[in-house]
Design an enzyme around this catalytic site. Structure first.
Site, PDB file in Angstrom:
ATOM      1  N   HIS A   1       0.826  -1.218   0.000  1.00 31.11           N
ATOM      2  CA  HIS A   1       0.000   0.000   0.000  1.00 31.11           C
ATOM      3  C   HIS A   1       0.862   1.271   0.000  1.00 31.11           C
ATOM      4  O   HIS A   1       2.018   1.255   0.433  1.00 31.11           O
ATOM      5  CB  HIS A   1      -0.917   0.003   1.227  1.00 31.11           C
ATOM      6  CG  HIS A   1      -0.143   0.017   2.519  1.00 31.11           C
ATOM      7  ND1 HIS A   1       0.377   1.175   3.054  1.00 31.11           N
ATOM      8  CD2 HIS A   1       0.222  -0.982   3.348  1.00 31.11           C
ATOM      9  CE1 HIS A   1       1.024   0.887   4.168  1.00 31.11           C
ATOM     10  NE2 HIS A   1       0.949  -0.416   4.374  1.00 31.11           N
ATOM     11  N   GLY A   2       0.270   2.370  -0.441  1.00 33.98           N
ATOM     12  CA  GLY A   2       0.959   3.664  -0.375  1.00 33.98           C
ATOM     13  C   GLY A   2       1.132   4.104   1.079  1.00 33.98           C
ATOM     14  O   GLY A   2       0.580   3.485   2.005  1.00 33.98           O
TER      15      GLY A   2
ATOM     16  N   TRP B   1      -0.117   6.569   9.523  1.00 35.64           N
ATOM     17  CA  TRP B   1       0.797   6.129  10.591  1.00 35.64           C
ATOM     18  C   TRP B   1       2.207   5.847  10.079  1.00 35.64           C
ATOM     19  O   TRP B   1       3.151   5.898  10.859  1.00 35.64           O
ATOM     20  CB  TRP B   1       0.206   4.917  11.329  1.00 35.64           C
ATOM     21  CG  TRP B   1      -0.789   5.330  12.382  1.00 35.64           C
ATOM     22  CD1 TRP B   1      -1.410   6.546  12.501  1.00 35.64           C
ATOM     23  CD2 TRP B   1      -1.251   4.536  13.465  1.00 35.64           C
ATOM     24  NE1 TRP B   1      -2.246   6.545  13.582  1.00 35.64           N
ATOM     25  CE2 TRP B   1      -2.167   5.319  14.198  1.00 35.64           C
ATOM     26  CE3 TRP B   1      -1.015   3.227  13.890  1.00 35.64           C
ATOM     27  CZ2 TRP B   1      -2.828   4.848  15.335  1.00 35.64           C
ATOM     28  CZ3 TRP B   1      -1.667   2.747  15.012  1.00 35.64           C
ATOM     29  CH2 TRP B   1      -2.566   3.558  15.727  1.00 35.64           C
ATOM     30  N   ASN B   2       2.346   5.537   8.773  1.00 38.88           N
ATOM     31  CA  ASN B   2       3.709   5.487   8.217  1.00 38.88           C
ATOM     32  C   ASN B   2       4.319   6.873   8.351  1.00 38.88           C
ATOM     33  O   ASN B   2       5.475   7.050   8.734  1.00 38.88           O
ATOM     34  CB  ASN B   2       3.724   5.106   6.729  1.00 38.88           C
ATOM     35  CG  ASN B   2       3.326   3.675   6.444  1.00 38.88           C
ATOM     36  OD1 ASN B   2       2.668   3.399   5.448  1.00 38.88           O
ATOM     37  ND2 ASN B   2       3.741   2.756   7.301  1.00 38.88           N
TER      38      ASN B   2
ATOM     39  N   ARG C   1      -6.042   0.763   3.842  1.00 39.21           N
ATOM     40  CA  ARG C   1      -4.887   1.307   3.108  1.00 39.21           C
ATOM     41  C   ARG C   1      -4.540   0.452   1.893  1.00 39.21           C
ATOM     42  O   ARG C   1      -4.110   0.974   0.863  1.00 39.21           O
ATOM     43  CB  ARG C   1      -3.684   1.520   4.046  1.00 39.21           C
ATOM     44  CG  ARG C   1      -3.173   0.303   4.811  1.00 39.21           C
ATOM     45  CD  ARG C   1      -2.230   0.771   5.915  1.00 39.21           C
ATOM     46  NE  ARG C   1      -1.533  -0.277   6.655  1.00 39.21           N
ATOM     47  CZ  ARG C   1      -2.011  -0.911   7.717  1.00 39.21           C
ATOM     48  NH1 ARG C   1      -3.241  -0.644   8.153  1.00 39.21           N
ATOM     49  NH2 ARG C   1      -1.273  -1.806   8.355  1.00 39.21           N
TER      50      ARG C   1
ATOM     51  N   TYR D   1       1.085  -6.419  15.121  1.00 42.69           N
ATOM     52  CA  TYR D   1       2.262  -5.936  15.834  1.00 42.69           C
ATOM     53  C   TYR D   1       2.103  -5.938  17.356  1.00 42.69           C
ATOM     54  O   TYR D   1       2.932  -5.382  18.083  1.00 42.69           O
ATOM     55  CB  TYR D   1       2.667  -4.542  15.316  1.00 42.69           C
ATOM     56  CG  TYR D   1       3.958  -4.578  14.507  1.00 42.69           C
ATOM     57  CD1 TYR D   1       5.132  -5.072  15.083  1.00 42.69           C
ATOM     58  CD2 TYR D   1       4.011  -4.127  13.199  1.00 42.69           C
ATOM     59  CE1 TYR D   1       6.319  -5.122  14.360  1.00 42.69           C
ATOM     60  CE2 TYR D   1       5.196  -4.173  12.466  1.00 42.69           C
ATOM     61  CZ  TYR D   1       6.343  -4.676  13.054  1.00 42.69           C
ATOM     62  OH  TYR D   1       7.519  -4.731  12.339  1.00 42.69           O
TER      63      TYR D   1
ATOM     64  N   ASN E   1       4.812  -6.693   5.619  1.00 45.35           N
ATOM     65  CA  ASN E   1       5.202  -8.013   6.116  1.00 45.35           C
ATOM     66  C   ASN E   1       4.397  -9.165   5.520  1.00 45.35           C
ATOM     67  O   ASN E   1       4.952 -10.242   5.305  1.00 45.35           O
ATOM     68  CB  ASN E   1       5.161  -8.028   7.644  1.00 45.35           C
ATOM     69  CG  ASN E   1       6.242  -7.115   8.204  1.00 45.35           C
ATOM     70  OD1 ASN E   1       7.434  -7.396   8.053  1.00 45.35           O
ATOM     71  ND2 ASN E   1       5.847  -5.992   8.790  1.00 45.35           N
TER      72      ASN E   1
HETATM   73  O1  LIG Z   1       2.807  -2.084  10.484  1.00 42.70           O
HETATM   74  C1  LIG Z   1       3.690  -1.232  10.303  1.00 42.70           C
HETATM   75  O2  LIG Z   1       4.040  -0.444  11.184  1.00 42.70           O
HETATM   76  C2  LIG Z   1       4.334  -1.097   8.953  1.00 42.70           C
HETATM   77  O3  LIG Z   1       3.407  -1.166   7.969  1.00 42.70           O
HETATM   78  C3  LIG Z   1       5.370  -2.150   8.742  1.00 42.70           C
HETATM   79  O4  LIG Z   1       6.254  -1.925   9.713  1.00 42.70           O
HETATM   80  P1  LIG Z   1       7.734  -2.482   9.779  1.00 42.70           P
HETATM   81  O5  LIG Z   1       8.491  -1.936   8.594  1.00 42.70           O
HETATM   82  O6  LIG Z   1       8.202  -1.917  11.089  1.00 42.70           O
HETATM   83  O7  LIG Z   1       7.656  -3.974   9.789  1.00 42.70           O
END
Ligand SMILES: O=C(O)[C@H](O)COP(=O)(O)O
Length: 331
Positions: free
Chosen positions: A82-83, A87-88, A131, A188, A257
């Protein structure tokens, strides 16, 4: 309008494919989702697989009997992370939190769409997160074939019934979009919502790097890449690979991931090699599936450059068809 549609049909060659799958054929080795399938796909490159009875699309399974599949030469597989999400942008662990794209993310998705605008897409798989879905939709708007991506809702019978399409012509001008939670980002755990930089300062860079990139070390109460692969790769094998084997061109819009785990499978990477695999947001990757094997083609370049399209005869021919089609429309 009718004349244009007729012209399209005469220009684009279609292959018919029918397959039936008996619901009793079920993998016993792994507990995966299977469904009774009776799919009718009338056209390649543009096709929509709808069930004859209720007009809803059904996914094939790995259990399609070999003999019932029409042998096709090759199929394209496009993977897009996704773009950029909100939060990115804020550098927060996102995982399964469902946040939308930033403006930059929207632009990345549009740019990704331009890059793949000459590559055939018959079916789109996305995660269930917005997203990835925004990315898929924005990218497909750029496609030269101008088919309409339609999200299939099968959360319950009513959702299926209420989203039926009653025109064959309209169906043929659509691309089914299949959302699957199995393609979601790695969960996560207790890192979700935390700032990545601050987390590294608190727990140490090495620890956070292990949580983010090791294969089998999960973040606190979250999924390791290995755990994420168990669902994402299983879904790919059961639902996406059979489509490719049937000659369907597939796009997957998913996450850093979940896609790393799928790429690990496609490229046969070891658990050591996958550590250094990084995916940028909004960059499409192309694979060709041929004779049961995946061939990596890198990232398609822009629609006006030759680049990737020279790689296979099939892709070059598809591009020529699109060009012939747009000439007819313009003349
Ligand atoms: O879920 C996230 O925060 C990102 O999309 C992927 O995070 P990472 O690069 O820390 O695995």
């Amino acid at each position: 309008m009718a004349t244009t549609a007729m012209s399209h049909q005469s220009i684009v060659s279609f292959i018919s494919l029918r397959f039936k799958i008996n619901s009793s054929l079920i993998h016993t080795s792994k507990k995966r989702n299977f469904c009774k399938i009776e799919a009718m796909t009338s056209q390649t490159e543009t096709s929509v697989s709808y069930n004859n009875n209720n007009n809803t699309l059904l996914s094939p399974s790995k259990n399609i009997p070999e003999t019932s599949l029409k042998k096709t030469n090759e199929a394209a597989l496009i993977l897009i992370r996704h773009g950029e999400s909100l939060w990115n942008e804020k550098n927060l662990f996102t995982g399964c939190v469902d946040v939308p794209l930033t403006e930059k993310g929207v632009e990345e998705a549009i740019e990704a769409g331009k890059r793949i605008s000459n590559i055939p897409v018959d079916v789109i798989f996305t995660s269930s997160l917005i997203r990835a879905q925004m990315t898929a939709m924005l990218a497909m708007i750029q496609h030269r074939r101008k088919k309409v991506p339609i999200i299939l809702h099968d959360e319950n019978e009513q959702a299926k019934t209420w989203s039926q399409v009653f025109s064959e012509e309209t169906k043929n001008q659509s691309i089914p979009v299949i959302p699957a939670w199995q393609l979601n980002e790695r969960m996560y755990g207790e890192l979700q919502g935390l700032n990545k930089q601050e987390t590294a300062e608190r727990y140490g860079k090495q620890q956070v790097h292990e949580w983010r990139r090791s294969y089998d070390i999960p973040p606190p109460k979250g999924e390791s890449l290995e755990m994420c692969a168990e669902r994402a790769v299983a879904y790919f094998e059961d639902n996406i690979e059979p489509m490719l084997a049937a000659g369907k061109n597939v796009m997957i819009a998913a996450h850093g991931n979940s896609l790393r785990s799928i790429i690990m499978y496609l490229d046969k990477l070891t658990s050591q090699e996958v550590i250094s695999l990084e995916l940028s947001t909004g960059i499409p990757l192309l694979y060709i599936f041929k004779d049961g094997k995946f061939m990596k083609r890198g990232s398609p370049v822009g629609p006006t450059e030759p680049g990737v399209y020279a790689y296979t005869k099939g892709l070059a021919q598809y591009r020529q068809k699109l060009e012939a089609e747009s000439e007819v429309i313009c003349s």
